[in-house]
Write a protein that holds these residues in place. Sequence first.
Motif, PDB file in Angstrom:
ATOM      1  N   HIS A 188      18.603  15.513 -20.729  1.00 30.71           N
ATOM      2  CA  HIS A 188      19.385  14.590 -20.817  1.00 30.71           C
ATOM      3  C   HIS A 188      18.997  13.154 -20.953  1.00 30.71           C
ATOM      4  O   HIS A 188      19.593  12.134 -21.251  1.00 30.71           O
ATOM      5  CB  HIS A 188      20.484  14.721 -19.873  1.00 30.71           C
ATOM      6  N   PHE A 189      17.583  12.981 -20.577  1.00 32.93           N
ATOM      7  CA  PHE A 189      16.980  11.850 -20.284  1.00 32.93           C
ATOM      8  C   PHE A 189      16.897  10.703 -21.700  1.00 32.93           C
ATOM      9  O   PHE A 189      16.672  11.452 -22.891  1.00 32.93           O
ATOM     10  CB  PHE A 189      15.812  11.656 -19.766  1.00 32.93           C
ATOM     11  N   THR A 190      17.227   9.541 -21.571  1.00 30.58           N
ATOM     12  CA  THR A 190      17.121   8.669 -22.556  1.00 30.58           C
ATOM     13  C   THR A 190      16.617   7.190 -22.125  1.00 30.58           C
ATOM     14  O   THR A 190      16.952   6.940 -20.983  1.00 30.58           O
ATOM     15  CB  THR A 190      18.406   8.367 -23.550  1.00 30.58           C
ATOM     16  N   PHE A 191      15.792   6.679 -23.181  1.00 31.12           N
ATOM     17  CA  PHE A 191      15.496   5.206 -22.474  1.00 31.12           C
ATOM     18  C   PHE A 191      16.719   4.224 -22.348  1.00 31.12           C
ATOM     19  O   PHE A 191      16.638   3.260 -21.492  1.00 31.12           O
ATOM     20  CB  PHE A 191      14.332   4.755 -23.471  1.00 31.12           C
ATOM     21  N   GLU A 192      17.609   4.551 -23.406  1.00 30.57           N
ATOM     22  CA  GLU A 192      18.923   3.672 -23.088  1.00 30.57           C
ATOM     23  C   GLU A 192      19.439   3.800 -21.966  1.00 30.57           C
ATOM     24  O   GLU A 192      20.148   2.683 -21.400  1.00 30.57           O
ATOM     25  CB  GLU A 192      19.672   3.969 -24.275  1.00 30.57           C
ATOM     26  N   GLU A 193      19.623   4.888 -21.339  1.00 29.16           N
ATOM     27  CA  GLU A 193      20.431   5.221 -20.068  1.00 29.16           C
ATOM     28  C   GLU A 193      19.557   4.689 -18.886  1.00 29.16           C
ATOM     29  O   GLU A 193      20.198   3.986 -18.098  1.00 29.16           O
ATOM     30  CB  GLU A 193      20.719   6.724 -20.081  1.00 29.16           C
ATOM     31  N   LYS A 194      18.252   4.768 -19.152  1.00 27.65           N
ATOM     32  CA  LYS A 194      17.558   4.493 -18.131  1.00 27.65           C
ATOM     33  C   LYS A 194      17.479   3.026 -17.874  1.00 27.65           C
ATOM     34  O   LYS A 194      17.653   2.276 -16.862  1.00 27.65           O
ATOM     35  CB  LYS A 194      15.756   5.028 -18.378  1.00 27.65           C
ATOM     36  N   ALA A 195      17.587   2.288 -19.099  1.00 24.77           N
ATOM     37  CA  ALA A 195      17.628   0.718 -19.365  1.00 24.77           C
ATOM     38  C   ALA A 195      18.890   0.256 -18.672  1.00 24.77           C
ATOM     39  O   ALA A 195      19.000  -0.829 -18.078  1.00 24.77           O
ATOM     40  CB  ALA A 195      17.568   0.232 -20.780  1.00 24.77           C
TER      41      ALA A 195
END
Length: 109
Positions: free
Chosen positions: A61-68
């Motif tokens: 489920h990881f995304t760079f957008e969600e992390k940002a």
Amino acid sequence: MKKYCLALDLHDDPTLIAEYITHHQNVWPEIRKSIEAAGIKNLEIYNIGNRLIMIIEAEAHFTFEEKAKLDAENPKVQEWEALMWKFQKALPQAKSGEKWIVMEKIFQL
């Protein structure tokens, strides 16, 4: 599991590079928690000269957008990122404000 490889350069100053490495040998607990909360299971950073390579293994489920988004909402992460920017410099391929650049895998054995 997803796997990513990213690159970033540091300012070519041995004193700053040594300081950057020291910070990463003593990462703040809040930073570790934010990385794990985003779904990152393993994160490694390698250094040669002023070049850094980061390898991330993350949940599906990881995304760079969600992390940002999570990072933007976390004052301690923002403090860490501001401190790290003292040492880091964007690669020529980076978009405005972007630090780490996702690399393209071109070979696997």
